[in-house]
Design a protein around this motif. Sequence first.
Motif, PDB file in Angstrom:
ATOM      1  N   SER A  29      -0.764   3.650 -48.662  1.00 41.19           N
ATOM      2  CA  SER A  29      -0.016   2.983 -47.597  1.00 41.19           C
ATOM      3  C   SER A  29      -0.289   1.493 -47.428  1.00 41.19           C
ATOM      4  O   SER A  29       0.577   0.786 -46.890  1.00 41.19           O
ATOM      5  N   TYR A  39       2.722  -0.325 -48.504  1.00 47.00           N
ATOM      6  CA  TYR A  39       3.870  -0.359 -47.584  1.00 47.00           C
ATOM      7  C   TYR A  39       3.648  -1.422 -46.507  1.00 47.00           C
ATOM      8  O   TYR A  39       4.578  -2.147 -46.120  1.00 47.00           O
ATOM      9  N   ALA A  43       4.025   5.529 -29.557  1.00 46.96           N
ATOM     10  CA  ALA A  43       5.294   5.356 -28.839  1.00 46.96           C
ATOM     11  C   ALA A  43       5.075   4.721 -27.477  1.00 46.96           C
ATOM     12  O   ALA A  43       5.889   3.894 -27.020  1.00 46.96           O
ATOM     13  N   LYS A  67       4.498   1.089 -28.055  1.00 44.60           N
ATOM     14  CA  LYS A  67       5.787   0.450 -28.365  1.00 44.60           C
ATOM     15  C   LYS A  67       6.571   0.200 -27.086  1.00 44.60           C
ATOM     16  O   LYS A  67       7.130  -0.895 -26.872  1.00 44.60           O
ATOM     17  N   VAL A 106      14.075  -3.299 -32.125  1.00 47.02           N
ATOM     18  CA  VAL A 106      13.856  -1.869 -32.370  1.00 47.02           C
ATOM     19  C   VAL A 106      15.189  -1.180 -32.644  1.00 47.02           C
ATOM     20  O   VAL A 106      15.285  -0.308 -33.522  1.00 47.02           O
ATOM     21  N   LEU A 142      16.115  -1.805 -36.211  1.00 46.36           N
ATOM     22  CA  LEU A 142      15.281  -1.006 -37.124  1.00 46.36           C
ATOM     23  C   LEU A 142      15.754   0.442 -37.169  1.00 46.36           C
ATOM     24  O   LEU A 142      15.836   1.054 -38.242  1.00 46.36           O
ATOM     25  N   GLU A 143      16.065   0.994 -36.015  1.00 45.83           N
ATOM     26  CA  GLU A 143      16.556   2.374 -35.973  1.00 45.83           C
ATOM     27  C   GLU A 143      17.903   2.495 -36.681  1.00 45.83           C
ATOM     28  O   GLU A 143      18.158   3.457 -37.416  1.00 45.83           O
ATOM     29  N   PHE A 169      14.747   2.740 -40.390  1.00 44.03           N
ATOM     30  CA  PHE A 169      13.357   2.348 -40.637  1.00 44.03           C
ATOM     31  C   PHE A 169      12.419   3.559 -40.675  1.00 44.03           C
ATOM     32  O   PHE A 169      11.661   3.750 -41.618  1.00 44.03           O
ATOM     33  N   ARG A 170      12.458   4.397 -39.652  1.00 42.83           N
ATOM     34  CA  ARG A 170      11.564   5.551 -39.602  1.00 42.83           C
ATOM     35  C   ARG A 170      11.808   6.494 -40.778  1.00 42.83           C
ATOM     36  O   ARG A 170      10.860   6.981 -41.417  1.00 42.83           O
ATOM     37  N   SER A 171      13.060   6.770 -41.043  1.00 45.26           N
ATOM     38  CA  SER A 171      13.393   7.689 -42.127  1.00 45.26           C
ATOM     39  C   SER A 171      12.922   7.157 -43.466  1.00 45.26           C
ATOM     40  O   SER A 171      12.408   7.918 -44.306  1.00 45.26           O
ATOM     41  N   VAL A 208      10.373   5.190 -44.060  1.00 45.29           N
ATOM     42  CA  VAL A 208       8.920   5.328 -44.136  1.00 45.29           C
ATOM     43  C   VAL A 208       8.539   6.782 -44.407  1.00 45.29           C
ATOM     44  O   VAL A 208       7.684   7.070 -45.266  1.00 45.29           O
ATOM     45  N   ILE A 209       9.150   7.715 -43.689  1.00 50.17           N
ATOM     46  CA  ILE A 209       8.855   9.141 -43.884  1.00 50.17           C
ATOM     47  C   ILE A 209       9.166   9.565 -45.315  1.00 50.17           C
ATOM     48  O   ILE A 209       8.374  10.262 -45.965  1.00 50.17           O
TER      49      ILE A 209
END
Length: 263
Positions: free
Chosen positions: A172, A175, A220, A223, A237, A240-241, A245-247, A249-250
């Motif tokens: 990581s 990343y 969270a 944040k 934010v 990013l959504e 962004f989250r997807s 990274v996952i």
Amino acid sequence: MIGLIGCGNMGGALLGGMLKQGYVSPGDVRVSDVSEQAVKETVDRHWVRPAENNRETAEQADVLILAVKPQFLKGLIAEIRDHVRENTVVVTLAPGKTLAWLEEAFGRPVKLIRTMPNTPALVGKGMTALCPNGIVSPEELQAVEKLFSAVGRTAVLSEELMDTVTGVSGSSPAYVFMFIEAMADAAVLGGMPRQMAYDFAAQSVLGSAAMVLESGKHPAELKDMVCSPGGTTIEAVRVLEECGFRSAVIEAVTACCEKSKMM
């Protein structure tokens, strides 16, 4: 006696941390490497003692650290397995190589501790997972864990989590470096000098990580503390959504974990 085979970045970082913390003395360390130059530089920097070859390192070590890449581990074990003493604890740093794989490579019962450190160990801020096999005593595991604590935080985990550790910790930093670089690029686009942009972005990541570790608050919640109603942060934010962004990274961490399982 500590034996270190592999004088690259990770092996050198671990050695430097152990010596700096006073966990071992230079005279109690033997080092070897396929590169004579790497051995010379390590000896010159840390005043440890060079071994003639990997077999000599293995013969003298009470704790033997194999700081080599996964693709070289099989050949190294074939070279040293008949020279590792019965009570020596062998520590590996290579991702993907299970305890069962290691035991088969040695061809006999050997005290093994599989570890997964990461590159922030180079600055004393690493995170290392450790997983012992069944013949390592609690005292031996504790001693090795102390050695790795010289370069950051440690945790003892079950082996089923080691590939996940590779994804969330071992790999990581790459990343995070990409994230810092991207934020800095945006700052440069906004007119900030390049080095200043790196400083602002990196310090923000460092401070944010410290808040997670030291506050005990959920990420969270932290944040939400930054996101004022109708403000600049919640707008960022939202973007990013929207961009996944989250997807992303996952999916990246999951892909890394799956690659680790295949190594």
